[in-house]
Design a protein around this motif. Structure first.
Motif, PDB file in Angstrom:
ATOM      1  N   LEU A 246       7.029  -5.902   3.938  1.00  0.00           N
ATOM      2  CA  LEU A 246       7.903  -5.282   4.941  1.00  0.00           C
ATOM      3  C   LEU A 246       9.320  -5.106   4.400  1.00  0.00           C
ATOM      4  O   LEU A 246       9.973  -4.095   4.678  1.00  0.00           O
ATOM      5  CB  LEU A 246       7.898  -6.110   6.228  1.00  0.00           C
TER       6      LEU A 246
ATOM      7  N   HIS B 169       3.158 -10.681   3.119  1.00  0.00           N
ATOM      8  CA  HIS B 169       3.347  -9.680   4.168  1.00  0.00           C
ATOM      9  C   HIS B 169       4.835  -9.446   4.413  1.00  0.00           C
ATOM     10  O   HIS B 169       5.292  -8.303   4.524  1.00  0.00           O
ATOM     11  CB  HIS B 169       2.655 -10.157   5.446  1.00  0.00           C
TER      12      HIS B 169
ATOM     13  N   ASP C 279       1.277 -14.735   4.562  1.00  0.00           N
ATOM     14  CA  ASP C 279       2.406 -14.337   5.411  1.00  0.00           C
ATOM     15  C   ASP C 279       3.640 -14.007   4.576  1.00  0.00           C
ATOM     16  O   ASP C 279       4.364 -13.050   4.867  1.00  0.00           O
ATOM     17  CB  ASP C 279       2.754 -15.438   6.415  1.00  0.00           C
TER      18      ASP C 279
ATOM     19  N   PRO D 206       5.450  -6.865  12.515  1.00  0.00           N
ATOM     20  CA  PRO D 206       5.306  -5.499  13.007  1.00  0.00           C
ATOM     21  C   PRO D 206       4.237  -4.773  12.189  1.00  0.00           C
ATOM     22  O   PRO D 206       4.065  -5.047  11.003  1.00  0.00           O
ATOM     23  CB  PRO D 206       6.687  -4.872  12.782  1.00  0.00           C
ATOM     24  N   GLU D 207       3.516  -3.898  12.840  1.00  0.00           N
ATOM     25  CA  GLU D 207       2.508  -3.125  12.128  1.00  0.00           C
ATOM     26  C   GLU D 207       3.186  -2.228  11.106  1.00  0.00           C
ATOM     27  O   GLU D 207       4.297  -1.732  11.328  1.00  0.00           O
ATOM     28  CB  GLU D 207       1.707  -2.277  13.112  1.00  0.00           C
ATOM     29  N   HIS D 208       2.508  -2.028   9.996  1.00  0.00           N
ATOM     30  CA  HIS D 208       3.008  -1.115   8.972  1.00  0.00           C
ATOM     31  C   HIS D 208       1.818  -0.556   8.206  1.00  0.00           C
ATOM     32  O   HIS D 208       0.946  -1.316   7.791  1.00  0.00           O
ATOM     33  CB  HIS D 208       3.967  -1.824   8.011  1.00  0.00           C
ATOM     34  N   PRO D 209       1.787   0.761   7.998  1.00  0.00           N
ATOM     35  CA  PRO D 209       0.640   1.353   7.299  1.00  0.00           C
ATOM     36  C   PRO D 209       0.480   0.856   5.860  1.00  0.00           C
ATOM     37  O   PRO D 209      -0.634   0.824   5.340  1.00  0.00           O
ATOM     38  CB  PRO D 209       0.914   2.863   7.336  1.00  0.00           C
TER      39      PRO D 209
ATOM     40  N   TRP E 229       0.866  -2.255   4.812  1.00  0.00           N
ATOM     41  CA  TRP E 229       0.116  -3.513   4.860  1.00  0.00           C
ATOM     42  C   TRP E 229      -1.372  -3.232   5.119  1.00  0.00           C
ATOM     43  O   TRP E 229      -2.244  -3.820   4.489  1.00  0.00           O
ATOM     44  CB  TRP E 229       0.678  -4.453   5.918  1.00  0.00           C
ATOM     45  N   ASP E 230      -1.629  -2.304   6.034  1.00  0.00           N
ATOM     46  CA  ASP E 230      -3.026  -1.939   6.304  1.00  0.00           C
ATOM     47  C   ASP E 230      -3.686  -1.413   5.034  1.00  0.00           C
ATOM     48  O   ASP E 230      -4.814  -1.782   4.714  1.00  0.00           O
ATOM     49  CB  ASP E 230      -3.099  -0.874   7.404  1.00  0.00           C
TER      50      ASP E 230
ATOM     51  N   THR F 190      -4.158  -4.299   2.250  1.00  0.00           N
ATOM     52  CA  THR F 190      -5.194  -5.288   2.578  1.00  0.00           C
ATOM     53  C   THR F 190      -6.588  -4.663   2.476  1.00  0.00           C
ATOM     54  O   THR F 190      -7.523  -5.317   2.011  1.00  0.00           O
ATOM     55  CB  THR F 190      -4.980  -5.928   3.957  1.00  0.00           C
ATOM     56  N   ARG F 191      -6.728  -3.407   2.890  1.00  0.00           N
ATOM     57  CA  ARG F 191      -8.018  -2.725   2.729  1.00  0.00           C
ATOM     58  C   ARG F 191      -8.317  -2.484   1.252  1.00  0.00           C
ATOM     59  O   ARG F 191      -9.458  -2.659   0.807  1.00  0.00           O
ATOM     60  CB  ARG F 191      -8.033  -1.401   3.499  1.00  0.00           C
TER      61      ARG F 191
ATOM     62  N   ARG G  86       2.970 -13.222  13.394  1.00  0.00           N
ATOM     63  CA  ARG G  86       2.902 -11.852  13.906  1.00  0.00           C
ATOM     64  C   ARG G  86       3.999 -11.043  13.235  1.00  0.00           C
ATOM     65  O   ARG G  86       5.159 -11.424  13.252  1.00  0.00           O
ATOM     66  CB  ARG G  86       3.109 -11.834  15.423  1.00  0.00           C
TER      67      ARG G  86
END
Length: 175
Positions: A109, A105, A102, A5-8, A10-11, A14-15, A3
């Motif tokens: 970050l 990721h 991971d 933290p969310e981060h734009p 990474w979004d 990955t997209r 897990r």
């Protein structure tokens, strides 16, 4: 997978990586020039938020990415590739692949934290993404040639399309 933290960023990456032709293009550049795909795609994301990355800042990001990559990503990638060739891997391949992702990721970050102070104009721009990509290649010591141009063009076109789609006004429902 861990897990995080969310981060734009990474979004976005990955997209972007999941779009047609992008993953093969990234892997071709990685195999040919040993580039850091996570850093390359991060540079494109910065462009989508209007963030330019000057040469000096890119050098610092590239150095941090190299250290992270050599300590975490590359050893795990080597283990994953070795396991892929083993007839009885006891399901370890999938676990090691998840660990490699991971690590990427975590790298992203770390890069986002380091780049937090970079100039962000707030206006996504195709020119900024292209300039960041050029600065990335320069910092990585790569001069894309004719063989690389289709891969670079595919990645940049997909990133631009994603940035434009994000900026487009929402569609009004038809009544």
């Amino acid at each position: 997978m861990s897990r995080f933290p969310e981060h734009p960023a990474w979004d976005f990456i990955t997209r972007l990586y999941a779009r047609p032709d992008v993953a093969p293009a990234c892997l071709a550049l990685q195999e040919r020039h040993d580039i850091d795909v996570t850093l390359m795609l991060f540079c494109l994301w910065r462009g989508t938020v209007g963030g330019s990355i000057p040469d000096g800042e890119m050098a610092a990001l590239a150095a941090a990415a190299r250290d992270w990559r050599e300590a975490t990503v590359l050893p795990i990638r080597a283990a994953r590739r070795w396991l892929k060739q083993q007839p009885e891997q006891y399901g370890l391949y999938a676990s090691v692949l998840a660990t490699e992702i991971d690590c990427e990721h975590g790298e992203l970050l770390m890069l986002a934290q380091l780049a937090g102070s970079l100039d962000c104009k707030g206006q996504p721009a195709a020119e900024t993404m292209a300039a960041n990509l050029e600065t990335f290649f320069h910092a990585w010591g790569v001069r894309p040639d004719e063989q690389d141009r289709p891969a670079v063009a595919a990645i940049l076109a997909a990133a631009k399309a994603m940035a434009e789609a994000r900026r487009a006004p929402p569609q009004q429902p038809v009544t």
